[in-house]
Scaffold this active site. Structure first.
Site, PDB file in Angstrom:
ATOM      1  CB  CYS A 132      -0.901  -0.018   1.235  1.00  0.00           C
ATOM      2  SG  CYS A 132      -1.718   1.557   1.526  1.00  0.00           S
TER       3      CYS A 132
ATOM      4  CB  CYS B  22       1.017   1.318   4.706  1.00  0.00           C
ATOM      5  SG  CYS B  22      -0.548   0.432   4.973  1.00  0.00           S
TER       6      CYS B  22
ATOM      7  CG  HIS C  23      -4.016  -1.228   4.631  1.00  0.00           C
ATOM      8  ND1 HIS C  23      -3.767  -0.319   3.628  1.00  0.00           N
ATOM      9  CD2 HIS C  23      -4.583  -2.309   4.018  1.00  0.00           C
ATOM     10  CE1 HIS C  23      -4.152  -0.830   2.466  1.00  0.00           C
ATOM     11  NE2 HIS C  23      -4.653  -2.032   2.674  1.00  0.00           N
TER      12      HIS C  23
ATOM     13  CG  ASN D  49     -13.769  10.093  -4.039  1.00  0.00           C
ATOM     14  OD1 ASN D  49     -14.833  10.692  -3.931  1.00  0.00           O
ATOM     15  ND2 ASN D  49     -12.828  10.481  -4.878  1.00  0.00           N
TER      16      ASN D  49
ATOM     17  CB  SER E  86      -7.342   3.720  -6.829  1.00  0.00           C
ATOM     18  OG  SER E  86      -6.727   4.893  -6.383  1.00  0.00           O
TER      19      SER E  86
ATOM     20  CG  HIS F 118      -4.155   3.432   4.100  1.00  0.00           C
ATOM     21  ND1 HIS F 118      -3.153   2.665   4.657  1.00  0.00           N
ATOM     22  CD2 HIS F 118      -4.292   4.505   4.924  1.00  0.00           C
ATOM     23  CE1 HIS F 118      -2.704   3.247   5.748  1.00  0.00           C
ATOM     24  NE2 HIS F 118      -3.379   4.384   5.935  1.00  0.00           N
TER      25      HIS F 118
ATOM     26  CG  HIS G  76      -6.897   7.980   1.014  1.00  0.00           C
ATOM     27  ND1 HIS G  76      -7.356   6.713   0.717  1.00  0.00           N
ATOM     28  CD2 HIS G  76      -6.898   8.662  -0.161  1.00  0.00           C
ATOM     29  CE1 HIS G  76      -7.604   6.622  -0.592  1.00  0.00           C
ATOM     30  NE2 HIS G  76      -7.350   7.796  -1.152  1.00  0.00           N
TER      31      HIS G  76
ATOM     32  CD  GLN H 299      -8.108  12.657  -3.922  1.00  0.00           C
ATOM     33  OE1 GLN H 299      -7.511  13.477  -4.615  1.00  0.00           O
ATOM     34  NE2 GLN H 299      -8.781  11.660  -4.438  1.00  0.00           N
TER      35      GLN H 299
ATOM     36  CG  PHE I 123     -26.875   2.343 -12.234  1.00  0.00           C
ATOM     37  CD1 PHE I 123     -25.606   2.257 -12.780  1.00  0.00           C
ATOM     38  CD2 PHE I 123     -27.371   1.254 -11.530  1.00  0.00           C
ATOM     39  CE1 PHE I 123     -24.848   1.094 -12.637  1.00  0.00           C
ATOM     40  CE2 PHE I 123     -26.622   0.095 -11.386  1.00  0.00           C
ATOM     41  CZ  PHE I 123     -25.356   0.017 -11.939  1.00  0.00           C
TER      42      PHE I 123
HETATM   43  O1  LIG Z   1     -35.603   2.338 -15.925  1.00  0.00           O
HETATM   44  P1  LIG Z   1     -34.486   1.366 -15.704  1.00  0.00           P
HETATM   45  O2  LIG Z   1     -33.771   0.990 -16.955  1.00  0.00           O
HETATM   46  O3  LIG Z   1     -34.898   0.184 -14.897  1.00  0.00           O
HETATM   47  O4  LIG Z   1     -33.446   2.161 -14.774  1.00  0.00           O
HETATM   48  C1  LIG Z   1     -32.322   2.853 -15.239  1.00  0.00           C
HETATM   49  O5  LIG Z   1     -32.673   4.065 -15.911  1.00  0.00           O
HETATM   50  C2  LIG Z   1     -33.359   5.060 -15.124  1.00  0.00           C
HETATM   51  C3  LIG Z   1     -33.535   6.293 -15.978  1.00  0.00           C
HETATM   52  O6  LIG Z   1     -32.309   6.790 -16.477  1.00  0.00           O
HETATM   53  C4  LIG Z   1     -32.592   5.371 -13.835  1.00  0.00           C
HETATM   54  O7  LIG Z   1     -33.397   6.191 -13.019  1.00  0.00           O
HETATM   55  C5  LIG Z   1     -32.241   4.095 -13.077  1.00  0.00           C
HETATM   56  O8  LIG Z   1     -31.439   4.420 -11.957  1.00  0.00           O
HETATM   57  C6  LIG Z   1     -31.485   3.162 -14.009  1.00  0.00           C
HETATM   58  O9  LIG Z   1     -31.140   1.975 -13.338  1.00  0.00           O
HETATM   59  O1  LIG Z   2      -7.642  11.088  -7.147  1.00  0.00           O
HETATM   60  P1  LIG Z   2      -8.046   9.661  -7.284  1.00  0.00           P
HETATM   61  O2  LIG Z   2      -8.466   9.046  -5.969  1.00  0.00           O
HETATM   62  O3  LIG Z   2      -7.028   8.830  -7.995  1.00  0.00           O
HETATM   63  O4  LIG Z   2      -9.325   9.674  -8.232  1.00  0.00           O
HETATM   64  C1  LIG Z   2     -10.655   9.680  -7.812  1.00  0.00           C
HETATM   65  O5  LIG Z   2     -11.044  10.920  -7.248  1.00  0.00           O
HETATM   66  C2  LIG Z   2     -10.993  12.060  -8.121  1.00  0.00           C
HETATM   67  C3  LIG Z   2     -11.552  13.254  -7.380  1.00  0.00           C
HETATM   68  O6  LIG Z   2     -12.847  13.047  -6.898  1.00  0.00           O
HETATM   69  C4  LIG Z   2     -11.768  11.798  -9.415  1.00  0.00           C
HETATM   70  O7  LIG Z   2     -11.522  12.855 -10.318  1.00  0.00           O
HETATM   71  C5  LIG Z   2     -11.348  10.480 -10.067  1.00  0.00           C
HETATM   72  O8  LIG Z   2     -12.161  10.230 -11.189  1.00  0.00           O
HETATM   73  C6  LIG Z   2     -11.493   9.367  -9.033  1.00  0.00           C
HETATM   74  O9  LIG Z   2     -11.115   8.129  -9.600  1.00  0.00           O
END
Ligand SMILES: O=P(O)(O)O[C@H]1O[C@H](CO)[C@@H](O)[C@H](O)[C@H]1O
Ligand SMILES: O=P(O)(O)O[C@H]1O[C@H](CO)[C@@H](O)[C@H](O)[C@H]1O
Lengths: 348, 348
Positions: B52, B55, B115, B155, B163, B166, B168, B170, B314
């Protein structure tokens, strides 16, 4: 002070459709990726899947049997996010607790009876049928009194929340202008009132001159990676003629639209030799019965992949709290897409 | 016309921080899910991982060795999205092609040398050290002339693009106010100018009266599922006293902040008995040297999970083109979180 290089230096660009800035960190594309990978797409699908609720002749979970459709099939979504029910508006005097009931109709559109195809693998003639169906849906739903906006979109690929690989899209129509559409409309309108011209017509004219963000074009449409794109391979289809919605396309424009849809999605699939996931959606005149000379038909494609068929861009953390951010310049993305073959890799 | 039921009827709610509407489809939570599932989180991690790069004592990819740190460790991001380089602003007369170089400093903050821990599994005393470090970073970065905004965020979880497991976070600090922060500031300011009070103080007062969206509170902070939340289990930590940023917290408030951070993240982990992924981030006074009586310290948590440790919401298609949409009412989510134990499930 160094001279500016847009493939090396962090900068912000302005999105005139949403009135928002975007952070571009082109130098960052070089960092190694140790994070989550998406699973590869299963490419081997049967032409007809007896367990698919979108395939012709199959029975859906609510007991309805799909007809033995031959090209496009549209039906009301079995799990709609909006209903046609009339409900009372609850009263709350506090402006920090604003709530309004919303009505609408959601539909599903199967692009083809073939379970194993997607738009880039369909014949242009078959895509024309999809375009015709979108036009009919826009007119049918938009003609209802309580429908002010018709959102046509597609979620393609499991990584985009699509729960069934059968080629299909959705249509969510509703009584209000959704947030992002209203914002776009306000910006298009302000530009139109100031300049007497369409923002997107002026923008496209300039892009066709500058050329570095143009991916493909035909007589009636062009595909560009917008100057302000946030997704790594985001593109915008813009009509060359200034009209507001799909019902105003001529027969020739509808054919050209089908052709450009195939053109861009084939290049998408060829980029990483995979069925390329994306969400796409049209922005066009609201169906509120008003004149909207500011609107100019366009279609967004927001694909999540960044480096390969399994590594996507995560819009998280900074992006959710502060500002959209991209790691590769739009010019570089446009060049990568432009350089690809127009023949689908599976046929190559 | 039926009486309105906010656990049954589709409606829109207004987010006064961003000035945007959100679509709520509470009845839709019942639909079956056949789409992508996330992989379960690996729970068994060593206290120290020799591979890591976060770490203590390990060497990072650029050859720098981490010190043998005992609590919190902050360093400049090896792959920053922003640089301190001075570059010329390119000139483009066309208002549709606006671009500005951006400067900034990005840092990484390790919350613990352990970790195998995350915030909900850390002792409150250890979280206090993180809060103190955030305060120092806000002051250190914010004191520089070219830094107008300091975005502190985390995140958590592979599904949120993290990624390295550990623990953390930002810090991205920069010369401009990021899009979402500027929007929030404009709305806070308009409210302050109109009412002479803090929008979030007025909002919190009302939430503490109504109670149905409050998850937990202590003497100095409260956690609510905001009325306008978009993520299924989104919450907002709001300070009870009206102050603008973390450097203005009293010693007692910093302790209470650490305690509430543990309180909400333990309940998150308990919800699906998993290490609960999220992006979190503070919104506070910009470091532009101006007075900002409109700002009121708050922290957003945007977690993606919807139904279980593997099924997420989603935000695609309709949400990307039109408007944020949620499938469960904020009141129901708040109740589910409120009803959970304050003891972490691994210790239960
Ligand atoms: O309607 P579906 O295909 O089940 O669902 C998908 O599309 C929708 C509309 O973009 C979203 O709100 C859902 O989160 C997504 O899983
Ligand atoms: O900086 P990291 O942890 O590599 O990257 C992550 O955080 C960033 C800031 O939210 C984003 O832009 C990246 O897409 C995400 O993968």
């Amino acid at each position: 002070t160094q001279a500016f290089d847009y493939n090396e230096h962090p900068h912000r660009r302005f999105n005139p459709l949403l009135g928002e800035w975007v952070l571009v960190s082109p130098h960052r594309a070089k960092r190694p990726w140790q994070g989550q990978k998406e699973s590869a797409v299963v490419e081997d699908r049967p032409k007809h899947d007896p367990n698919c609720y979108l395939c012709a002749g199959n029975t859906r979970s609510n007991g309805v049997q799909n007809p033995d459709y031959k090209d496009v099939y549209v039906f009301d979504n079995d799990f709609p996010s909006l209903l046609t029910l009339d409900v009372e508006t609850p009263i709350d005097e506090n402006p920090l607790f604003q709530l309004k009931p919303e009505k609408g109709i959601n539909r599903v559109i199967c692009f083809s009876p073939r379970h194993d195809l997607t738009i880039p693998e369909m014949e242009v003639e078959a895509i024309e049928k999809v375009v015709d169906a979108w036009k009919e849906q826009y007119l049918d739903l938009g003609s209802r009194d309580f429908i002010k906006h018709v959102q046509i979109f597609e979620n393609k690929g499991a990584v985009m929340g699509c729960s069934n690989p059968h080629p299909h899209g959705q249509i969510w129509s509703q009584s209000s202008l959704p947030t992002l559409v209203e914002k776009t409309q306000n910006n298009l309108k302000a530009y139109y009132q100031k300049n007497g011209t369409s923002l997107l017509a002026d923008y496209l004219q300039e892009e066709l001159k500058r050329k570095d963000r143009v991916v493909i074009e035909n007589d009636h449409f062009a595909v560009v990676v917008p100057f302000w794109a946030i997704w790594p391979f985001e593109v915008l289809i813009i009509s060359k003629r200034h009209f507001g919605n799909i019902s105003q396309m001529t027969a020739e424009e509808r054919k050209a639209f089908a052709a450009i849809l195939k053109g861009i999605t084939v290049r998408y699939d060829n980029l990483f030799e995979t069925s390329f996931p994306y969400s796409s959606g049209m922005h066009q005149t609201p169906t509120d019965g008003e004149e909207h000379p500011e609107w100019h038909f366009h279609m967004h494609f927001y694909p999540p992949l960044l480096r390969s068929s399994t590594v996507k861009k995560f819009m998280v953390g900074y992006e959710m709290m502060a500002e959209a951010q991209r790691d590769i310049s739009p010019e570089k993305s446009a060049q990568m897409l432009r350089d690809l073959s127009e023949v689908h890799y599976k046929k190559g």
